[in-house]
Design a protein around this motif. Structure first.
Motif, PDB file in Angstrom:
ATOM      1  N   GLN A 101       0.817  -1.213   0.000  1.00 20.47           N
ATOM      2  CA  GLN A 101       0.000   0.000   0.000  1.00 20.47           C
ATOM      3  C   GLN A 101       0.851   1.264   0.000  1.00 20.47           C
ATOM      4  O   GLN A 101       0.342   2.364   0.166  1.00 20.47           O
ATOM      5  CB  GLN A 101      -0.891   0.028   1.245  1.00 20.47           C
ATOM      6  CG  GLN A 101      -1.885  -1.101   1.321  1.00 20.47           C
ATOM      7  CD  GLN A 101      -2.611  -1.085   2.649  1.00 20.47           C
ATOM      8  OE1 GLN A 101      -2.039  -0.746   3.683  1.00 20.47           O
ATOM      9  NE2 GLN A 101      -3.885  -1.442   2.621  1.00 20.47           N
ATOM     10  N   SER A 102       2.149   1.118  -0.197  1.00 18.82           N
ATOM     11  CA  SER A 102       3.044   2.256  -0.007  1.00 18.82           C
ATOM     12  C   SER A 102       2.740   3.428  -0.930  1.00 18.82           C
ATOM     13  O   SER A 102       2.803   4.581  -0.507  1.00 18.82           O
ATOM     14  CB  SER A 102       4.501   1.831  -0.154  1.00 18.82           C
ATOM     15  OG  SER A 102       4.765   1.395  -1.469  1.00 18.82           O
ATOM     16  N   TRP A 103       2.397   3.162  -2.189  1.00 24.24           N
ATOM     17  CA  TRP A 103       2.131   4.277  -3.115  1.00 24.24           C
ATOM     18  C   TRP A 103       0.925   5.086  -2.667  1.00 24.24           C
ATOM     19  O   TRP A 103       0.936   6.315  -2.712  1.00 24.24           O
ATOM     20  CB  TRP A 103       1.945   3.769  -4.543  1.00 24.24           C
ATOM     21  CG  TRP A 103       3.235   3.329  -5.134  1.00 24.24           C
ATOM     22  CD1 TRP A 103       3.625   2.048  -5.389  1.00 24.24           C
ATOM     23  CD2 TRP A 103       4.346   4.159  -5.503  1.00 24.24           C
ATOM     24  NE1 TRP A 103       4.892   2.020  -5.902  1.00 24.24           N
ATOM     25  CE2 TRP A 103       5.359   3.308  -5.980  1.00 24.24           C
ATOM     26  CE3 TRP A 103       4.571   5.522  -5.474  1.00 24.24           C
ATOM     27  CZ2 TRP A 103       6.584   3.799  -6.423  1.00 24.24           C
ATOM     28  CZ3 TRP A 103       5.790   6.007  -5.912  1.00 24.24           C
ATOM     29  CH2 TRP A 103       6.778   5.153  -6.383  1.00 24.24           C
ATOM     30  N   SER A 104      -0.104   4.396  -2.241  1.00 21.69           N
ATOM     31  CA  SER A 104      -1.301   5.097  -1.771  1.00 21.69           C
ATOM     32  C   SER A 104      -1.002   5.900  -0.502  1.00 21.69           C
ATOM     33  O   SER A 104      -1.397   7.059  -0.376  1.00 21.69           O
ATOM     34  CB  SER A 104      -2.410   4.085  -1.489  1.00 21.69           C
ATOM     35  OG  SER A 104      -3.501   4.704  -0.863  1.00 21.69           O
ATOM     36  N   LEU A 105      -0.286   5.284   0.419  1.00 24.69           N
ATOM     37  CA  LEU A 105       0.043   5.950   1.676  1.00 24.69           C
ATOM     38  C   LEU A 105       0.965   7.144   1.457  1.00 24.69           C
ATOM     39  O   LEU A 105       0.791   8.200   2.077  1.00 24.69           O
ATOM     40  CB  LEU A 105       0.668   4.952   2.645  1.00 24.69           C
ATOM     41  CG  LEU A 105      -0.271   3.852   3.130  1.00 24.69           C
ATOM     42  CD1 LEU A 105       0.516   2.731   3.813  1.00 24.69           C
ATOM     43  CD2 LEU A 105      -1.325   4.423   4.062  1.00 24.69           C
ATOM     44  N   LEU A 106       1.928   6.994   0.565  1.00 20.41           N
ATOM     45  CA  LEU A 106       2.822   8.113   0.269  1.00 20.41           C
ATOM     46  C   LEU A 106       2.083   9.251  -0.430  1.00 20.41           C
ATOM     47  O   LEU A 106       2.385  10.423  -0.225  1.00 20.41           O
ATOM     48  CB  LEU A 106       4.011   7.642  -0.566  1.00 20.41           C
ATOM     49  CG  LEU A 106       4.994   6.730   0.170  1.00 20.41           C
ATOM     50  CD1 LEU A 106       6.035   6.196  -0.791  1.00 20.41           C
ATOM     51  CD2 LEU A 106       5.644   7.459   1.336  1.00 20.41           C
ATOM     52  N   GLY A 107       1.099   8.906  -1.242  1.00 22.01           N
ATOM     53  CA  GLY A 107       0.268   9.931  -1.868  1.00 22.01           C
ATOM     54  C   GLY A 107      -0.525  10.718  -0.840  1.00 22.01           C
ATOM     55  O   GLY A 107      -0.661  11.944  -0.940  1.00 22.01           O
ATOM     56  N   GLN A 108      -1.036  10.013   0.156  1.00 22.91           N
ATOM     57  CA  GLN A 108      -1.772  10.695   1.211  1.00 22.91           C
ATOM     58  C   GLN A 108      -0.845  11.574   2.045  1.00 22.91           C
ATOM     59  O   GLN A 108      -1.224  12.678   2.462  1.00 22.91           O
ATOM     60  CB  GLN A 108      -2.509   9.687   2.082  1.00 22.91           C
ATOM     61  CG  GLN A 108      -3.659   9.037   1.341  1.00 22.91           C
ATOM     62  CD  GLN A 108      -4.457   8.092   2.231  1.00 22.91           C
ATOM     63  OE1 GLN A 108      -4.407   8.186   3.442  1.00 22.91           O
ATOM     64  NE2 GLN A 108      -5.202   7.203   1.607  1.00 22.91           N
ATOM     65  N   ALA A 109       0.380  11.096   2.283  1.00 21.56           N
ATOM     66  CA  ALA A 109       1.356  11.906   3.014  1.00 21.56           C
ATOM     67  C   ALA A 109       1.643  13.191   2.247  1.00 21.56           C
ATOM     68  O   ALA A 109       1.723  14.280   2.837  1.00 21.56           O
ATOM     69  CB  ALA A 109       2.646  11.113   3.227  1.00 21.56           C
ATOM     70  N   LYS A 110       1.767  13.072   0.933  1.00 21.97           N
ATOM     71  CA  LYS A 110       2.012  14.246   0.096  1.00 21.97           C
ATOM     72  C   LYS A 110       0.846  15.235   0.187  1.00 21.97           C
ATOM     73  O   LYS A 110       1.057  16.448   0.270  1.00 21.97           O
ATOM     74  CB  LYS A 110       2.218  13.792  -1.347  1.00 21.97           C
ATOM     75  CG  LYS A 110       2.649  14.860  -2.286  1.00 21.97           C
ATOM     76  CD  LYS A 110       2.915  14.264  -3.659  1.00 21.97           C
ATOM     77  CE  LYS A 110       3.370  15.304  -4.645  1.00 21.97           C
ATOM     78  NZ  LYS A 110       3.615  14.714  -5.970  1.00 21.97           N
ATOM     79  N   ASP A 111      -0.374  14.718   0.200  1.00 21.62           N
ATOM     80  CA  ASP A 111      -1.551  15.580   0.342  1.00 21.62           C
ATOM     81  C   ASP A 111      -1.522  16.359   1.655  1.00 21.62           C
ATOM     82  O   ASP A 111      -1.844  17.550   1.683  1.00 21.62           O
ATOM     83  CB  ASP A 111      -2.839  14.768   0.267  1.00 21.62           C
ATOM     84  CG  ASP A 111      -3.107  14.209  -1.109  1.00 21.62           C
ATOM     85  OD1 ASP A 111      -2.518  14.708  -2.100  1.00 21.62           O
ATOM     86  OD2 ASP A 111      -3.927  13.265  -1.199  1.00 21.62           O
TER      87      ASP A 111
END
Length: 70
Positions: free
Chosen positions: A30-40
């Protein structure tokens, strides 16, 4: 909004972003999704700071750099 409230929001937003990044390290699937949320959340922190300083009469370093470049 007061300076303290803005800084508290920024601190909270960056803490949430950090938690998403830490979770991404332990969940590779799930890292890509989680990193995207961190970026948000980082963008929210920046937007909070920008909205505070755009309403302020003080020149920020970004404004000074733009003025120098022009």
């Amino acid at each position: 909004m007061s300076r303290e409230a803005v800084l508290e929001n920024v601190r909270r937003f960056r803490t949430i972003a950090s938690l998403y990044r830490q979770t991404a390290a332990f969940r590779p699937g799930q890292s890509w999704s989680l990193l995207g949320q961190a970026k948000d959340w980082e963008y929210r922190a920046l937007a909070e700071l920008e909205s505070y300083f755009n309403g302020s009469a003080q020149p920020t370093s970004a404004r000074l750099e733009i003025a120098i470049a022009a």
